[in-house]
Design an enzyme around this catalytic site. Structure first.
Site, PDB file in Angstrom:
ATOM      1  N   SER A 355       0.982  -1.278   0.057  1.00  0.00           N
ATOM      2  CA  SER A 355       0.095   0.001   0.077  1.00  0.00           C
ATOM      3  C   SER A 355       0.590   1.072  -0.258  1.00  0.00           C
ATOM      4  O   SER A 355       0.466   2.386  -0.449  1.00  0.00           O
ATOM      5  CB  SER A 355      -0.854   0.195   1.027  1.00  0.00           C
ATOM      6  N   TRP A 358       1.816   1.957  -3.457  1.00  0.00           N
ATOM      7  CA  TRP A 358       1.053   2.007  -4.202  1.00  0.00           C
ATOM      8  C   TRP A 358       0.963   4.477  -4.340  1.00  0.00           C
ATOM      9  O   TRP A 358       1.010   4.933  -5.127  1.00  0.00           O
ATOM     10  CB  TRP A 358      -0.199   1.704  -3.600  1.00  0.00           C
ATOM     11  N   HIS A 359       0.986   4.431  -3.265  1.00  0.00           N
ATOM     12  CA  HIS A 359       1.135   5.270  -2.171  1.00  0.00           C
ATOM     13  C   HIS A 359       2.542   6.878  -3.254  1.00  0.00           C
ATOM     14  O   HIS A 359       2.668   8.160  -3.141  1.00  0.00           O
ATOM     15  CB  HIS A 359       1.601   6.493  -1.001  1.00  0.00           C
ATOM     16  N   GLY A 360       3.376   6.020  -3.558  1.00  0.00           N
ATOM     17  CA  GLY A 360       4.113   6.306  -3.929  1.00  0.00           C
ATOM     18  C   GLY A 360       5.362   5.614  -4.427  1.00  0.00           C
ATOM     19  O   GLY A 360       6.281   4.950  -4.196  1.00  0.00           O
ATOM     20  N   PHE A 508      -0.567  10.426  -6.615  1.00  0.00           N
ATOM     21  CA  PHE A 508      -0.195   9.141  -6.622  1.00  0.00           C
ATOM     22  C   PHE A 508      -1.236   8.506  -8.288  1.00  0.00           C
ATOM     23  O   PHE A 508      -0.860   7.400  -8.086  1.00  0.00           O
ATOM     24  CB  PHE A 508      -0.893   8.753  -5.561  1.00  0.00           C
TER      25      PHE A 508
END
Lengths: 508, 81
Positions: A355, A358-360, A508
């Site tokens: 996760s 996914w954010h960066g 994002f």
């Protein structure tokens, strides 16, 4: 085209009038939403001044000359964006049809794998290619291999993380037979591109949103008022609170001379900024969709009142955390169920680390996710002990202390995340550990934002059983409209109205 | 084994895993009705049920459990007649 811009207001007005004038034809309404959404997506990739020029100062001869000159890099980028969104949703539609028709389990599994590889492959290329290769090259050079690498010039397509998860969720649901494949192509691609949720979520589930596109809608004044009031609440959060705090946070994090005390203040302030920015965006998205007769998934449920990190993640970016729970955490923990609690800890750590990614595409985002996974694992292992403590300590004291601890952990993880790179984090950390920690921070630079943040949290505490802070539909007429008018005045009095800032989750 | 017997066994398993002395389950009971039955404890409950009956569930089956009734029906299907 930002939600807070005048061009978006014009766009929404045109779409709204056209859409409701076609009330008798659901298909025509969907076509309006499809073209409107694609226009919105392409316009979102254009600079604000270009949109304003297009809307207010359009000159045919100039436009014709530009066409004659041919496509420039920006035009190609916008075309690429549009094609990517269209192809991604069309591919998901076709794979859904194929999965629905195929009865052999092994073939269905391969179709699902193919779909996941294609969608994630595209996401990885645009978002992670440079990050993975650069990380590999750095690791190789540390071992003395001497590899040279110049990062590729790859522009990250807007919203790619959001719409990829949206269509992947649909494919998984059809594969697991929890949702029937969509049969109408236009309805399907419209529900993926639906502009209120396209750029930064909520990450919708086909099972929730698609039936709303296949069924007729009805106009209601109550829905209109509710949609507008939620949008208003979102504008307040973004313009009055988030953008006021954002200037100070950006300055402190960018400067090499910021004191330790200012870094601490900016980090705590950033927790308010990111909440007001992202939940404000979600409020505008939900309100905007409700104006058009749609209900999007609730994305925030007053997360700073959570008394554990587990509860926090049930209240923060709910559409992403439920996606992660259903399609990552559940399969991993199910596979490791014989490990007992340790299987859950393992699944939480893996899911949250991914996760974070996914954010960066940066190591600080991965570490941020890992930190959350570890603390969630700790909460699984100490659940019974904490339950005993909650029975011994008075309820109010336990809840307040727990909420503060969750918030402080969140702030610490945001320090890592917001720093953007390990080197920057080390620099910030060394200043936090220096004597400058004991100097007086610049409270005056952020006092307006913090004051309005305090007002916001007080209102949200009072309204915590409602859907959003300004959810006043069952309140007295006078109180309700006075509240709306006050919020409008506060928004229009804000200096930030003329200096529009992008929403943080756009990156994002 | 009858559906009632399966429900009785499942109730006992839930009581042990969730550490609850008082728990009344019906076929219509969902996770929302039982305090402590969440995504974290769900797999532990499934594992305990599997160990009790010496059966194995597939992920696709578990995902489709909407209530206790679905879980009991799946157990009955897997038990030898």
């Amino acid at each position: 085209m930002l939600f807070t811009s005048f061009s978006f207001f014009l766009f929404l007005t045109v779409i709204y009038l056209l859409y409701w004038s076609l009330l008798k034809s659901r298909k025509a309404q969907n076509i309006v939403l499809l073209f409107g959404s694609y226009f919105f997506y392409c316009a979102a990739a254009m600079p604000q001044n270009k949109i304003a020029k297009l809307l207010f100062n359009f000159r045919f001869e100039e436009a014709w000359l530009n066409v004659a000159k041919g496509f420039n890099e920006r035009h190609y980028h916008i075309l690429q964006l549009f094609l990517l969104l269209w192809l991604s949703s069309s591919f998901a539609y076709l794979m859904g049809i194929a999965l629905g028709k195929q009865k052999k389990e092994i073939t269905r599994k391969w179709l699902m794998v193919l779909s996941a590889v294609v969608h994630l492959g595209v996401l990885c290329y645009f978002k992670y290619f440079n990050f993975f290769v650069q990380s590999f090259v750095d690791a190789a050079n540390t071992l003395g291999w001497q590899i040279l690498f110049s990062p590729e010039h790859i522009l990250l397509p807007l919203a790619i993380s959001f719409f990829t998860f949206h269509v992947l969720g649909y494919t998984f649901d059809v594969y697991q037979e929890t949702y029937e494949p969509a049969d109408d192509y236009v309805d399907f691609i419209t529900h993926v591109a639906f502009f209120p949720q396209l750029v930064a979520g909520p990450i919708e589930r086909a099972g929730h949103l698609l039936p709303q596109f296949t069924n007729p809608r009805s106009f209601s004044w109550n829905k209109m008022e509710s949609g507008l009031s939620q949008m208003l609440w979102g504008f307040f959060k973004k313009t009055v609170v988030a953008d006021s705090i954002g200037k100070f946070v950006t300055y402190v994090y960018a400067s090499d001379a910021s004191s330790g005390s200012n870094i601490i203040l900016a980090t705590l302030a950033f927790t308010i900024q990111i909440y007001c920015d992202f939940s404000g965006y979600s409020d505008i998205a939900l309100g905007c969709a409700r104006l058009l007769g749609f209900d999007l998934l609730k994305n925030f449920n007053f997360p700073y009142f959570a008394t554990s990190l587990t509860e926090f993640w049930r209240r923060w970016h709910i559409s992403l955390s439920s996606w992660i729970t259903d399609y990552l955490y559940m399969p991993i923990s199910f596979g490791k169920r014989s490990w007992g609690k340790w299987g859950i800890v393992y699944a939480a750590i893996i899911s949250f680390t991914l996760s974070g990614l996914w954010h960066g595409a940066q190591w600080t985002a991965v570490i941020w996710g890992l930190m959350h996974g570890i603390v969630l694992g700790y909460e699984v292992l100490t659940k019974e002990v904490r339950k005993k403590w909650s029975q011994i300590i008075p309820h109010v004291v336990y809840s307040v202390v727990s909420a503060i601890l969750v918030w402080l952990f969140w702030a610490a993880s945001q320090l890592v995340f917001r720093s953007g790179s390990i080197t920057k984090f080390q620099a910030l950390w060394s200043r936090i550990c220096s004597e400058s920690l004991f100097t007086m921070p610049y409270f005056s630079a952020v006092k307006d934002g913090l004051m309005w943040g305090g007002v916001l949290f007080l209102i949200e505490w009072i309204q915590r059983k409602k859907d959003y802070g300004l959810d006043l539909q069952n309140t007295n007429y006078m109180i309700r409209w006075t509240a709306y008018a006050t919020i409008i005045v506060v928004i229009f009095s804000s200096d930030n109205l003329n200096n529009q800032n992008e929403f943080l989750y756009f990156q994002f | 084994m009858t559906p009632e017997e399966v429900l009785t066994h499942v109730t006992e398993i839930f009581k042990t895993v969730l550490k609850k002395e008082q728990l009344h389950l019906t076929p219509a009971t969902t996770a929302a009705d039982v305090d402590g039955w969440d995504s974290l404890t769900h797999v532990m409950l499934i594992d305990a049920v599997e160990n009790h009956y010496k059966i194995k569930f597939k992920l696709n089956e578990v995902i489709k459990f909407n209530n206790i009734g679905d879980l009991c029906a799946c157990i009955l299907k897997k038990l030898p007649a």
